[in-house]
Motif scaffolding. Structure first.
Motif, PDB file in Angstrom:
ATOM      1  N   GLY A   1       0.904  -1.357   0.068  1.00  0.00           N
ATOM      2  CA  GLY A   1       0.020  -0.003   0.072  1.00  0.00           C
ATOM      3  C   GLY A   1       0.897   1.230   0.167  1.00  0.00           C
ATOM      4  N   LEU A   2       2.044   1.140   0.152  1.00  0.00           N
ATOM      5  CA  LEU A   2       2.908   2.277  -0.006  1.00  0.00           C
ATOM      6  C   LEU A   2       2.953   3.391  -1.094  1.00  0.00           C
ATOM      7  CD1 LEU A   2       6.177   0.913   2.065  1.00  0.00           C
ATOM      8  CD2 LEU A   2       4.369   2.456   3.016  1.00  0.00           C
ATOM      9  N   PRO A   3       2.692   2.522  -2.219  1.00  0.00           N
ATOM     10  CA  PRO A   3       2.513   3.379  -3.433  1.00  0.00           C
ATOM     11  C   PRO A   3       1.348   4.407  -3.546  1.00  0.00           C
ATOM     12  CG  PRO A   3       3.521   1.297  -4.147  1.00  0.00           C
ATOM     13  CD  PRO A   3       3.046   1.191  -2.542  1.00  0.00           C
ATOM     14  N   ASP A   4       0.364   3.912  -2.830  1.00  0.00           N
ATOM     15  CA  ASP A   4      -0.811   4.689  -2.692  1.00  0.00           C
ATOM     16  C   ASP A   4      -0.429   5.930  -1.857  1.00  0.00           C
ATOM     17  OD1 ASP A   4      -2.718   1.728  -2.463  1.00  0.00           O
ATOM     18  OD2 ASP A   4      -2.586   3.162  -4.344  1.00  0.00           O
ATOM     19  N   GLU A   5       0.508   5.829  -0.824  1.00  0.00           N
ATOM     20  CA  GLU A   5       0.497   6.823   0.166  1.00  0.00           C
ATOM     21  C   GLU A   5       1.339   7.890  -0.647  1.00  0.00           C
ATOM     22  OE1 GLU A   5      -1.510   5.465   3.051  1.00  0.00           O
ATOM     23  OE2 GLU A   5      -0.460   7.039   3.407  1.00  0.00           O
ATOM     24  N   THR A   6       2.272   7.652  -1.419  1.00  0.00           N
ATOM     25  CA  THR A   6       3.119   8.652  -2.240  1.00  0.00           C
ATOM     26  C   THR A   6       2.108   9.107  -3.221  1.00  0.00           C
ATOM     27  OG1 THR A   6       5.064   7.082  -2.034  1.00  0.00           O
ATOM     28  CG2 THR A   6       4.934   8.774  -3.711  1.00  0.00           C
ATOM     29  N   LEU A   7       1.329   8.379  -4.072  1.00  0.00           N
ATOM     30  CA  LEU A   7       0.508   8.994  -5.087  1.00  0.00           C
ATOM     31  C   LEU A   7      -0.447  10.044  -4.617  1.00  0.00           C
ATOM     32  CD1 LEU A   7       0.334   5.866  -7.261  1.00  0.00           C
ATOM     33  CD2 LEU A   7       1.452   7.845  -7.752  1.00  0.00           C
ATOM     34  N   ALA A   8      -1.097   9.599  -3.389  1.00  0.00           N
ATOM     35  CA  ALA A   8      -2.246  10.327  -2.701  1.00  0.00           C
ATOM     36  C   ALA A   8      -1.547  11.798  -2.232  1.00  0.00           C
ATOM     37  CB  ALA A   8      -2.809   9.535  -1.537  1.00  0.00           C
ATOM     38  N   ALA A   9      -0.406  11.737  -1.988  1.00  0.00           N
ATOM     39  CA  ALA A   9       0.201  12.895  -1.499  1.00  0.00           C
ATOM     40  C   ALA A   9       1.008  13.796  -2.487  1.00  0.00           C
ATOM     41  CB  ALA A   9       1.450  12.501  -0.125  1.00  0.00           C
ATOM     42  N   GLY A  10       0.676  13.225  -3.521  1.00  0.00           N
ATOM     43  CA  GLY A  10       1.071  14.131  -4.997  1.00  0.00           C
ATOM     44  C   GLY A  10       2.677  13.638  -5.174  1.00  0.00           C
ATOM     45  N   GLY A  11       3.159  12.656  -4.842  1.00  0.00           N
ATOM     46  CA  GLY A  11       4.602  12.224  -5.227  1.00  0.00           C
ATOM     47  C   GLY A  11       4.459  11.373  -6.553  1.00  0.00           C
ATOM     48  N   GLN A  12       5.477  11.177  -7.064  1.00  0.00           N
ATOM     49  CA  GLN A  12       5.561  10.189  -8.216  1.00  0.00           C
ATOM     50  C   GLN A  12       6.051   8.710  -7.840  1.00  0.00           C
ATOM     51  OE1 GLN A  12       8.333  12.241 -10.957  1.00  0.00           O
ATOM     52  NE2 GLN A  12       6.533  12.216 -12.574  1.00  0.00           N
ATOM     53  N   LEU A  13       5.773   7.913  -8.891  1.00  0.00           N
ATOM     54  CA  LEU A  13       6.117   6.406  -8.589  1.00  0.00           C
ATOM     55  C   LEU A  13       6.911   5.910  -9.789  1.00  0.00           C
ATOM     56  CD1 LEU A  13       5.735   3.689  -7.057  1.00  0.00           C
ATOM     57  CD2 LEU A  13       3.457   3.456  -8.500  1.00  0.00           C
ATOM     58  N   ALA A  14       7.770   5.165  -9.524  1.00  0.00           N
ATOM     59  CA  ALA A  14       8.913   4.510 -10.514  1.00  0.00           C
ATOM     60  C   ALA A  14       9.149   3.020 -10.016  1.00  0.00           C
ATOM     61  CB  ALA A  14      10.024   5.490 -10.780  1.00  0.00           C
ATOM     62  N   ILE A  15       8.864   2.318 -11.162  1.00  0.00           N
ATOM     63  CA  ILE A  15       8.956   0.714 -10.791  1.00  0.00           C
ATOM     64  C   ILE A  15      10.100   0.093 -11.750  1.00  0.00           C
ATOM     65  CG2 ILE A  15       7.655  -1.310 -10.656  1.00  0.00           C
ATOM     66  CD1 ILE A  15       5.193   0.301 -10.283  1.00  0.00           C
ATOM     67  N   VAL A  16      11.158  -0.425 -10.823  1.00  0.00           N
ATOM     68  CA  VAL A  16      12.039  -1.325 -11.635  1.00  0.00           C
ATOM     69  C   VAL A  16      11.659  -2.592 -11.161  1.00  0.00           C
ATOM     70  CG1 VAL A  16      14.635  -1.816 -12.228  1.00  0.00           C
ATOM     71  CG2 VAL A  16      13.794   0.537 -11.751  1.00  0.00           C
ATOM     72  N   ASN A  17      11.189  -3.661 -12.152  1.00  0.00           N
ATOM     73  CA  ASN A  17      10.911  -5.048 -11.993  1.00  0.00           C
ATOM     74  C   ASN A  17      10.862  -5.792 -13.216  1.00  0.00           C
ATOM     75  OD1 ASN A  17       9.967  -6.562  -9.510  1.00  0.00           O
ATOM     76  ND2 ASN A  17       8.266  -6.906 -10.811  1.00  0.00           N
ATOM     77  N   LEU A  18      11.457  -7.200 -12.934  1.00  0.00           N
ATOM     78  CA  LEU A  18      10.952  -8.062 -13.967  1.00  0.00           C
ATOM     79  C   LEU A  18       9.632  -8.517 -13.611  1.00  0.00           C
ATOM     80  CD1 LEU A  18      14.176 -10.145 -13.900  1.00  0.00           C
ATOM     81  CD2 LEU A  18      13.658  -8.401 -15.697  1.00  0.00           C
ATOM     82  N   GLY A  19       8.919  -8.007 -14.655  1.00  0.00           N
ATOM     83  CA  GLY A  19       7.443  -8.456 -14.543  1.00  0.00           C
ATOM     84  C   GLY A  19       6.357  -7.373 -14.376  1.00  0.00           C
ATOM     85  N   ALA A  20       5.046  -7.572 -14.436  1.00  0.00           N
ATOM     86  CA  ALA A  20       4.328  -6.510 -14.095  1.00  0.00           C
ATOM     87  C   ALA A  20       3.729  -6.431 -12.575  1.00  0.00           C
ATOM     88  CB  ALA A  20       2.733  -6.754 -15.144  1.00  0.00           C
ATOM     89  N   THR A  21       3.356  -5.305 -12.305  1.00  0.00           N
ATOM     90  CA  THR A  21       2.983  -5.068 -10.781  1.00  0.00           C
ATOM     91  C   THR A  21       1.544  -4.514 -11.240  1.00  0.00           C
ATOM     92  OG1 THR A  21       3.516  -2.901 -10.165  1.00  0.00           O
ATOM     93  CG2 THR A  21       5.239  -4.736 -10.259  1.00  0.00           C
ATOM     94  N   ARG A  22       0.693  -4.437  -9.858  1.00  0.00           N
ATOM     95  CA  ARG A  22      -0.708  -3.733 -10.229  1.00  0.00           C
ATOM     96  C   ARG A  22      -0.342  -1.977 -10.317  1.00  0.00           C
ATOM     97  NH1 ARG A  22      -3.466  -5.678  -4.852  1.00  0.00           N
ATOM     98  NH2 ARG A  22      -2.132  -7.632  -5.586  1.00  0.00           N
ATOM     99  N   TYR A  23       0.589  -1.704  -9.883  1.00  0.00           N
ATOM    100  CA  TYR A  23       1.001  -0.145  -9.903  1.00  0.00           C
ATOM    101  C   TYR A  23       1.513   0.227 -11.251  1.00  0.00           C
ATOM    102  CZ  TYR A  23      -0.485  -0.060  -4.921  1.00  0.00           C
ATOM    103  OH  TYR A  23      -1.016   0.250  -3.797  1.00  0.00           O
ATOM    104  N   ASP A  24       1.604  -0.617 -12.104  1.00  0.00           N
ATOM    105  CA  ASP A  24       2.334  -0.121 -13.487  1.00  0.00           C
ATOM    106  C   ASP A  24       1.665   1.161 -14.110  1.00  0.00           C
ATOM    107  OD1 ASP A  24       3.725  -3.228 -14.635  1.00  0.00           O
ATOM    108  OD2 ASP A  24       4.271  -2.109 -12.809  1.00  0.00           O
ATOM    109  N   ARG A  25       0.371   0.979 -13.949  1.00  0.00           N
ATOM    110  CA  ARG A  25      -0.558   2.052 -14.981  1.00  0.00           C
ATOM    111  C   ARG A  25      -0.258   3.427 -14.108  1.00  0.00           C
ATOM    112  NH1 ARG A  25      -4.066  -2.075 -15.298  1.00  0.00           N
ATOM    113  NH2 ARG A  25      -5.509  -0.953 -13.687  1.00  0.00           N
TER     114      ARG A  25
END
Ligand code: APR
Length: 246
Positions: free
Chosen positions: A201-225
Motif C-alpha cells: 500500500g506504500l505506493p498509494d501513500e506517495t501518489l495520494a500525497a502528490g508524489g511520483q512512482l517509478a518501478i524497476v521490476n522483472l514482470g508486471a505489478t498492479r501499480y504499473d499504470r
C-alpha cells in the motif's frame, strides 16, 4: 539504456527519493525470490513453513525450512543493485530504503537509513523468556545440532525475528515506512511484485500525497499504470546505468 537516463533525471529532480525493495533486488546475490516462476513459494507452502500457526504447531518443521534460509542468507553478499543504492544515498538522491527483505544486504552494502518492515535474520528470540540471540549464535547452534535452535535459559525453540504470515509487522518500522512514503517526492520500487500488504500500500501513500512512482521490476505489478516510469529490466543493470547517467 534510455529508461535509466529518465530515472536518473527523476532522481535528480526529486532530490531525495524513497526506495522500496523486495526480493528481486537480492536475486543477483543468489537468493531466490518468492513469486517469480522459480520463486520459493512455487515449491514451499508459506502457510506450512512461514506462518505463525505453523510455528506454534511444529516449530521444528518450520526450522527445517528456515535453517536453509538463514544459512543461505547469512552467506550472501550485496550485489551491484544494493551497492548502487548506497551510492545514491551518499549522493543525497536516496533519503532511505524501505525493504521487505530479511537478508541484511542493504546494511552490508553500506546503506545507512534502512527500514526493515519484515524484520530480519539479525536476531532470533525466545517467545517465552524474551531472550534475544544474535545471528552468529543461531548459526553456531544450527551447525552443532540438526534440531531447531533453543533458548539457553528455558529450552524453548527460538523464533527468527522475521515477520511470519499472520504476524503483525514491527510497529515502528511500518509507521516510519508510511511516513516516508507520504513525504516522498518519488517512490522508487525495485524488485517487488507489490503483492503483500500492508507494504504493497506504500505506493498509494506517495501518489495520494502528490508524489511520483517509478518501478524497476522483472514482470508486471498492479501499480504499473499509476507509475510515471516502469522499467521491466534487471535491477543491477538499471541502477548501474542510472549511476552512469547522473
Ligand atoms: N531485477 C528486477 N526484478 C527482479 C529481479 C531482478 N534481478 N529478480 C526478480 N525480480 C522480480 C520478480 O519478477 C518479482 O516480480 O522481483 C519481484 C519479487 O517479488 P516477490 O517474489 O513477490 O518478492 P516480494 O515482493 O519481496 O515479496 C514480498 O512476500 O512472502 C513474503 O515476506 C515475504 O517479503 C516478502 C513479501
Amino acid at each position: 539504456m534510455q529508461g535509466a537516463a529518465r530515472l536518473a533525471g527523476m532522481l535528480r529532480d526529486a532530490g531525495g527519493a524513497v526506495v522500496l525493495t523486495g526480493a528481486g533486488i537480492s536475486t543477483e546475490s543468489g537468493l531466490p525470490d518468492f513469486r517469480s516462476p522459480t520463486g520459493i513459494w512455487a515449491t514451499v507452502d508459506p502457510m506450512e513453513y512461514a506462518s505463525l500457526s505453523a510455528f506454534r504447531r511444529d516449530p521444528e518443521r518450520v526450522w527445517s525450512f528456515y535453517r536453509l534460509r538463514v544459512e543461505l542468507l547469512a552467506a550472501a553478499r550485496p550485489n551491484r543493485a544494493h551497492l548502487a543504492l548506497e551510492k545514491l544515498e551518499r549522493r543525497g538522491l536516496v533519503r532511505a530504503v524501505v525493504t521487505q527483505n530479511i537478508d541484511l544486504l542493504h546494511g552490508r552494502a553500506g546503506s545507512r537509513d534502512v527500514v526493515e518492515v519484515h524484520g530480519s535474520i539479525r536476531t532470533s528470540s525466545c517467545r517465552r523468556c524474551a531472550r534475544s540471540y544474535r545471528l552468529e549464535d543461531v548459526l553456531e547452534r544450527l551447525a552443532r545440532s540438526t534440531g531447531a535452535p533453543r533458548c539457553d535459559a528455558c529450552d524453548t525453540v527460538l523464533k527468527p525475528d522475521v515477520v511470519f504470515f499472520e504476524e503483525q509487522l514491527p510497529a515502528a518500522a511500518i509507521e516510519r515506512a508510511f511516513e516516508l512514503a507520504r513525504e516522498a517526492p518519488l517512490l522508487l520500487v525495485v524488485g517487488s511484485s507489490l503483492e503483500v500488504y500492508p507494504v504493497a500500500g506504500l505506493p498509494d501513500e506517495t501518489l495520494a500525497a502528490g508524489g511520483q512512482l517509478a518501478i524497476v521490476n522483472l514482470g508486471a505489478t498492479r501499480y504499473d499504470r499509476a507509475a510515471a516510469l516502469v522499467l521491466d529490466a534487471p535491477a543491477g543493470d538499471v541502477l548501474e546505468s542510472v549511476l552512469e547517467a547522473l
